[in-house]
Design a protein around this motif. Structure first.
Motif, short mmCIF file in Angstrom:
data_model
loop_
_atom_site.label_atom_id
_atom_site.label_comp_id
_atom_site.label_asym_id
_atom_site.label_seq_id
_atom_site.Cartn_x
_atom_site.Cartn_y
_atom_site.Cartn_z
N PRO A 82 115.82 61.92 11.31
CA PRO A 82 115.86 62.40 12.69
C PRO A 82 114.70 63.31 13.07
CG PRO A 82 117.16 63.86 11.35
CD PRO A 82 116.54 62.84 10.42
N GLN A 83 113.94 63.82 12.10
CA GLN A 83 112.87 64.74 12.46
C GLN A 83 111.59 64.00 12.86
OE1 GLN A 83 112.90 67.88 13.13
NE2 GLN A 83 115.07 67.97 12.66
N PHE A 84 111.57 62.70 12.60
CA PHE A 84 110.40 61.87 12.88
C PHE A 84 109.15 62.41 12.18
CE2 PHE A 84 113.44 61.31 16.30
CZ PHE A 84 113.67 59.96 16.19
N ASN A 85 109.38 62.96 10.98
CA ASN A 85 108.28 63.38 10.11
C ASN A 85 108.36 62.54 8.83
OD1 ASN A 85 110.52 64.38 8.83
ND2 ASN A 85 109.95 66.54 8.99
N ASN A 128 109.04 73.37 14.20
CA ASN A 128 109.56 72.34 13.28
C ASN A 128 108.83 72.26 11.95
OD1 ASN A 128 111.55 71.52 15.07
ND2 ASN A 128 110.13 70.14 16.12
N VAL A 129 107.94 73.18 11.70
CA VAL A 129 107.22 73.15 10.44
C VAL A 129 108.20 73.40 9.28
CG1 VAL A 129 106.49 75.56 10.10
CG2 VAL A 129 104.90 73.70 9.63
N ILE A 130 109.29 74.08 9.58
CA ILE A 130 110.27 74.38 8.52
C ILE A 130 110.97 73.13 7.98
CG2 ILE A 130 110.74 76.72 9.29
CD1 ILE A 130 113.32 75.71 10.55
N TYR A 131 110.86 72.01 8.70
CA TYR A 131 111.54 70.80 8.22
C TYR A 131 110.68 69.98 7.27
CZ TYR A 131 114.78 72.28 11.75
OH TYR A 131 115.66 73.03 12.47
N ASN A 132 109.57 70.55 6.82
CA ASN A 132 108.76 69.91 5.79
C ASN A 132 109.04 70.59 4.46
OD1 ASN A 132 107.09 68.10 7.40
ND2 ASN A 132 106.34 70.00 8.31
N ILE A 177 114.67 65.04 0.56
CA ILE A 177 114.27 65.99 -0.47
C ILE A 177 112.78 65.95 -0.75
CG2 ILE A 177 116.50 66.05 -1.64
CD1 ILE A 177 115.45 64.12 -3.67
N SER A 178 112.03 65.10 -0.06
CA SER A 178 110.60 65.06 -0.36
C SER A 178 109.79 64.90 0.91
CB SER A 178 110.31 63.90 -1.31
OG SER A 178 110.65 62.68 -0.69
N SER A 179 108.50 65.17 0.83
CA SER A 179 107.60 64.96 1.95
C SER A 179 106.65 63.84 1.58
CB SER A 179 106.79 66.23 2.22
OG SER A 179 107.55 67.17 2.94
N GLU A 180 106.44 62.89 2.50
CA GLU A 180 105.57 61.77 2.16
C GLU A 180 104.16 61.92 2.71
OE1 GLU A 180 107.31 57.95 2.79
OE2 GLU A 180 108.78 58.34 1.23
N PHE A 181 103.26 61.29 2.03
CA PHE A 181 101.84 61.31 2.41
C PHE A 181 101.39 59.88 2.69
CE2 PHE A 181 102.72 65.04 0.03
CZ PHE A 181 101.89 66.03 0.55
N GLU A 182 100.48 59.72 3.64
CA GLU A 182 99.99 58.38 3.95
C GLU A 182 98.47 58.40 4.11
OE1 GLU A 182 102.07 55.83 4.03
OE2 GLU A 182 103.95 56.97 4.06
N VAL A 183 97.88 57.25 3.83
CA VAL A 183 96.44 57.08 4.05
C VAL A 183 96.27 56.17 5.26
CG1 VAL A 183 94.27 56.29 3.05
CG2 VAL A 183 96.06 57.22 1.56
N ARG A 193 99.90 64.55 4.70
CA ARG A 193 101.34 64.62 4.90
C ARG A 193 101.69 64.13 6.31
NH1 ARG A 193 104.03 68.19 7.44
NH2 ARG A 193 102.42 69.78 7.38
N THR A 194 102.71 63.29 6.39
CA THR A 194 103.13 62.76 7.68
C THR A 194 103.72 63.87 8.54
OG1 THR A 194 103.67 60.72 6.54
CG2 THR A 194 104.51 60.96 8.78
N GLY A 195 103.17 64.05 9.73
CA GLY A 195 103.66 65.11 10.61
C GLY A 195 104.79 64.60 11.49
N SER A 196 105.45 65.54 12.17
CA SER A 196 106.52 65.17 13.10
C SER A 196 105.89 64.77 14.42
CB SER A 196 107.45 66.36 13.32
OG SER A 196 108.33 66.06 14.37
N ILE A 197 106.55 63.82 15.14
CA ILE A 197 106.03 63.52 16.47
C ILE A 197 106.80 64.27 17.55
CG2 ILE A 197 105.03 61.27 15.90
CD1 ILE A 197 107.55 60.15 17.35
#
Lengths: 132, 639
Positions: B493-496, B372-376, B503-509, B541-545
Motif C-alpha cells: 500500500p505504500q507504493f514504495n 513517508n520516509v519512515i516506511y522504508n 520486511i525488506s527494501s528493494e532496489f532496481e536498475v 532503492r525504489t521510492g514511494s510515489i
C-alpha cells in the motif's frame, strides 16, 4: 592494651568487606582478541545495557542471576533465543522489549552476554534450574 | 513357546496400533501432503520433459512451456503455505529475478546476502532467450525439486497441526493478492496472470474447507467464506487479460475486507507467530491501507522508552526548533530545512539537486521528501543507513552537506539555555546515558519530522472508507497494476519498494540518464557503493510515489521535472529502451505502448496519492546561546 586493637581492626576490615560486596561491581568477559577501541566500544554498550536492564528488566529477572521464582535467568542460549524473539516481535515477549529501540535492545543483550557472573551463592544459580 | 509368541505378537500389534492412532493426521494436513506431492510430480514431469525435448524446435519449446504452466498451477494451489512456511526456500521455486540481494530488516544485524535461482519463473524466461542452455534449465528445475523436499520436513509440517500458522499464512496470502498476484511480478507470461489467479482462488477455497473441518474450534467465519465465494465469482466474471482486470474493485471490495476479517480472527483466536514473516506486521491494522499495517522505522531513537505524552510533546517541540536551527551545521548557516523545506513536502522542488556545503557545487542526488520516509527499511537512495538516527547523524556531519562535527554541535546546542534545560529534563528518561549526547539531539529531530508521515490520501480514503475518487484515477490505478507494470516494483500500500511481508527494501536498475538528452547513463553507482556486486551497479532503492505531484524533481539525480517525463521514460523501457547501454537493467526494455490518455490516467492516479499533510509554521525565534557569535543565526539557515 593489646586487646583493644583487634576490635576496631575487625570493624574496619568488615566495613571494607561490606563496601566491596554492596558495590557489586560487574566485570565483563570480553574475547581476548578484541583491540583496545573495540573493547572500549563494547564496554560502553555493556554499561548502557546494564542501566537499561536495571531500569526495565531487573524487577523480575534480578541482576545477579538471582531472578524471582519461575522467572528465567539468562544462559547464553537463552540470550540468543531472546534476541531472536525480539527480532521476530514475538507477541509472547515482554512489551518493554518491543518499545526499546534496536540499539537499546542490543545494549541489553551485550550486557547479558558479556557480563561475568559472580555467583555469590552457587546453590541459588543451580537451584533455579533444578526447580524446572 | 507358541503361547509366548502369540502374546508377544498381540503386544506388538497393540503398541503399533496405539502409535498410529495417537498420531492422527488431520484432513487439513493430508491436504497439504497430497497437494505438495502432486506439485512435486508435476515438477518432476517438467524435469523429464526438458531432458527429453529438443529445445531448439518450436514444438519442443511449446511442450516445455505447457509443462511449466501445469507445474505453476499446482504451485499456486499451495502458494499460501509455501511462501509463509519457508520464504527463503520458496524463492528457489518461484521469484522475479535470477539473482536477488536480500536486504531484510535483519540487515540491522547481518550483511545483505545473495540468492540465486528461482526455478519455474526463470526457466520460462530463459526458454525465450535466443540461446537456451538445457543444463541451466535442468539445474533450475532440479533446485526447485530439492526445495520441495524442504517443505516435507517435520520441522515445517509440524506447524500444520496447530491453527496459528493458518491465519498468518492467510494474511500473507491476502496481502499478496493485493500487492503481487494480480501484477506480472513473478509471472513471466502476463497472459497467465488471471488464469493462474482463478485457479489459485479456487484451490485455496479447498484448503479453507479442510481447515474448518480440522479446526472446528477456530474456524474461518461464515462472513469470511461468503465474501471469499463472492471474490471467486468476481474474478471469474472479469476478463482473462490482466490489463483489463479491475484491480481497484478487487482490492477495495474483496481483498481488503477479507483482510479485515482475518485480522479480527487473528486477535479473537489469540494467534501466535513463530515466523519472521510477521515481524513487522501489525495485528491491529484493520486495513491494508492503514499506515500502521507494518512497523515503520523507529522515530524515537534514544527516547524509545518515553511514554508520557507531555514529555513526548516537549521532545517534539525541541526537535522542531533543532530542525529549523542552523546551529546543527558547521558554519551555523544551514539547517535541515535548507534542503527539506516544510512548504514543499520536506524536499526542495526548486532545484535539481541541492547546494553543497561550500555553496558552489551541487550534490549528486536529489533531496528525498521526508514524508513517508519512515516506511522504508533502508534509508538513502543507496540504502546506506538502517535507522533514521544513523541517517540524521551522517547528514549533519557530512562535510559536503551540513559540515558539522559531533562534539561541536553538541557543545553549541548546549550553549543555548532552552535546549540545555530541556535535554537535562529528558535525561532522566534515558538512564543508560550519563550525559546529554549527540543521540539525544538526533532523536529529537527524527521524532519531530516523522509525524508528517501519518496522513492519508484520497486513494486511501477510497479503500478505507469507500469515498469515491475520479474515474480517471481508478483507470490509472488499474493501469498501474496491469499494463504499465508500475506495481511490480511500487507495491501496495505504500507504493514504495517494500512488498509483503514488508520486511525488506528493494532496489532496481532503471538506466536513468545523466540528462534529458540521453547521451549517457548517470554515473552514480547507487547501491554498488554500499554493497558492491554486478547486480547492484547503478541500482537505487525504489521510492514511494505518494505525494509525487508535490515532490519534484524525480529520479535519484532529479533529472526529470514533470511526471509526464517520468511516465515517458518508463513507457520507453527505461535506459535500454532509450538506447543506453545498461548491462543489468531490471526494468523491461520493451515499450509499454501506453496511449496519451492512458498516461494521463496514470498521472491522475498518482495525484490521488497526494496526502493531506498539515505542515506547520516555522518557529519565530531560535533559542539564545551564551556565545554571542551564535545569536545572529537565522531561522532555517541562509542557504
Amino acid at each position: 592494651m593489646n586487646k583493644r586493637y583487634p576490635i576496631p581492626l575487625f570493624l574496619f576490615a568488615a566495613a571494607i568487606f561490606m563496601q566491596c560486596k554492596s558495590s557489586n561491581k560487574i566485570t565483563y568477559n570480553f574475547p581476548a582478541t578484541l583491540s583496545k577501541t573495540q573493547r572500549d566500544e563494547l564496554m560502553d554498550k555493556c554499561q548502557k545495557g546494564k542501566e537499561l536492564f536495571k531500569a526495565n528488566c531487573s524487577g523480575c529477572h534480578g541482576i545477579f542471576t538471582k531472578g524471582q521464582d519461575n522467572v528465567p535467568n539468562f544462559t547464553a542460549a537463552q540470550i540468543d533465543n531472546y534476541s531472536a524473539r525480539f527480532l521476530r516481535h514475538d507477541p509472547k515477549n515482554h512489551a518493554v522489549t518491543k518499545e526499546m529501540s534496536p540499539d537499546q535492545m542490543n545494549d541489553v543483550l551485550m550486557f547479558l552476554r558479556f557480563r561475568n557472573v559472580k555467583k555469590p551463592d552457587n546453590t541459588v544459580a543451580t537451584g533455579a534450574s533444578k526447580k524446572r | 513357546m507358541m503361547k509366548k509368541i502369540r502374546i508377544l505378537s498381540v503386544i506388538v500389534a497393540v503398541v503399533v496400533c496405539s502409535f498410529t492412532l495417537g498420531k492422527q493426521v488431520t484432513t487439513y494436513h493430508t491436504h497439504y501432503t497430497n497437494a505438495l506431492g502432486s506439485f512435486e510430480d508435476a515438477d518432476r514431469d517438467l524435469y523429464n520433459k526438458i531432458k527429453n525435448s529438443d529445445l531448439a524446435s518450436p514444438l519442443g519449446k511449446a511442450q516445455v512451456k505447457e509443462e511449466i504452466g501445469r507445474a505453476r498451477l499446482k504451485l499456486k494451489g499451495i502458494d499460501i503455505w509455501l511462501r509463509y512456511l519457508e520464504p527463503v526456500t520458496y524463492n528457489k521455486i518461484n521469484g522475479p529475478l535470477p539473482v536477488e540481494w536480500e536486504n531484510e530488516v535483519f540487515e540491522k544485524f547481518e550483511k545483505p546476502y545473495r540468492r540465486e535461482g528461482a526455478g519455474l519463473s526463470l526457466a520460462q524466461i530463459y526458454l525465450d532467450n535466443p540461446v537456451i542452455s538445457k543444463d541451466t534449465l535442468l539445474r533450475l528445475v532440479a533446485q526447485s525439486l530439492t526445495a520441495i523436499k524442504t517443505f516435507q520436513a517435520d520441522s515445517i509440517t509440524g506447524q500444520l497441526d496447530t491453527f496459528d500458522h493458518f491465519f498468518l499464512a492467510n494474511r500473507l496470502y491476502l496481502l499478496n493478492l493485493a500487492a503481487v498476484y494480480t501484477t506480472s511480478f513473478e509471472c513471466p507470461d502476463p497472459k497467465n496472470v488471471i488464469p493462474e489467479l482463478r485457479s489459485m482462488l479456487t484451490d485455496i477455497k479447498g484448503i479453507y474447507t479442510d481447515f474448518n473441518r480440522s479446526f472446528p474450534a477456530t474456524p474461518l467465519t461464515k462472513d469470511y467464506l461468503d465474501l471469499y465465494d463472492k471474490t471467486i465469482a468476481f474474478v471469474n466474471a472479469q476478463p482473462s487479460d490482466h490489463t483489463l482486470f479491475d484491480h481497484y474493485t478487487f482490492i477495495k471490495d474483496y481483498v481488503n475486507p477479507l483482510f479485515a476479517i482475518n485480522q479480527k480472527l487473528i486477535n479473537t483466536y489469540n494467534v501466535i507467530s513463530k515466523s519472521y514473516n510477521d515481524y513487522t506486521l501489525n495485528n491491529d491494522a484493520p486495513s491494508i491501507f492503514d499506515k500502521q499495517l507494518y512497523t515503520p522505522q523507529n522515530s524515537k531513537g534514544i527516547f524509545s522508552l518515553v511514554k508520557n505524552p507531555e514529555t513526548l510533546e516537549e521532545i517534539k517541540h525541541i526537535g522542531k526548533l533543532l530542525f529549523y536551527d542552523p546551529i546543527l551545521s558547521g558554519n551555523n548557516r544551514r539547517s535541515c530545512i535548507s534542503c527539506h523545506r516544510s512548504t514543499q513536502y520536506f524536499t526542495d522542488t526548486a532545484v535539481q539537486t541541492s547546494l553543497q556545503f561550500n555553496e558552489k557545487e551541487r550534490l549528486a542526488r536529489n533531496t528525498p521528501s521526508l514524508v513517508n520516509v519512515i516506511y522504508n527499511h533502508l534509508l538513502m537512495l543507496d540504502g546506506k543507513h538502517i535507522s533514521l538516527q544513523a541517517q540524521g547523524k551522517a547528514v549533519m556531519t557530512n562535510p559536503i552537506e551540513m559540515g558539522g562535527k559531533e562534539e561541536e554541535i553538541l557543545a553549541k546546542v548546549l550553549s543555548c539555555k532552552e535546549y540545555k534545560t530541556a535535554f537535562k529534563k529528558f535525561l532522566k528518561y534515558t538512564p543508560e546515558e550519563k550525559n546529554i549526547s549527540f543521540d539525544h539531539i538526533v532523536s529529537a529531530v527524527t521524532y519531530y519530522y516523522s509525524e508528517f508521515s501519518n496522513y492519508y490520501a484520497p486513494f486511501d480514503e477510497a479503500m478505507n472508507a469507500n469515498k469515491p475518487i475520479s474515474r480517471e484515477s481508478v483507470s490509472g490505478f488499474n493501469l498501474f497494476m496491469g499494463k504499465a507494470r508500475c506495481a511490480t516494483c511500487h507495491f501496495v500500500p505504500q507504493f514504495n519498494g517494500v512488498k509483503p511481508p514488508y520486511i525488506s527494501s528493494e532496489f532496481e536498475v532503471l538506466g536513468v540518464p545523466d540528462d534529458t538528452t540521453y547521451q549517457k547513463l548517470s554515473a552514480d553507482r547507487g547501491r554498488y557503493e554500499v554493497n558492491p556486486a554486478d547486480e547492484t551497479m547503478n541500482a537505487f532503492r525504489t521510492g514511494s510515489i505518494r505525494n509525487a505531484e508535490y515532490t519534484k524533481p524525480y529520479m535519484h539525480n532529479g533529472v526529470f521535472t514533470t511526471l509526464e517525463q517520468v511516465v515517458d521514460f518508463y513507457d520507453a523501457g527505461g535506459g535500454v529502451g532509450k538506447k543506453l547501454n545498461v548491462a543489468n537493467q531490471t526494468l523491461s526494455a520493451d515499450s509499454l505502448k501506453l496511449t496519451a490518455s492512458e498516461k494521463k490516467e496514470l498521472i491522475s492516479f498518482m495525484h490521488s496519492l497526494n496526502e493531506k499533510v498539515i505542515f506547520q509554521k516555522p518557529p519565530e525565534t531560535l533559542p539564545t546561546s551564551s556565545s554571542k557569535e551564535l545569536n545572529g543565526r537565522k531561522v532555517g539557515g541562509e542557504y
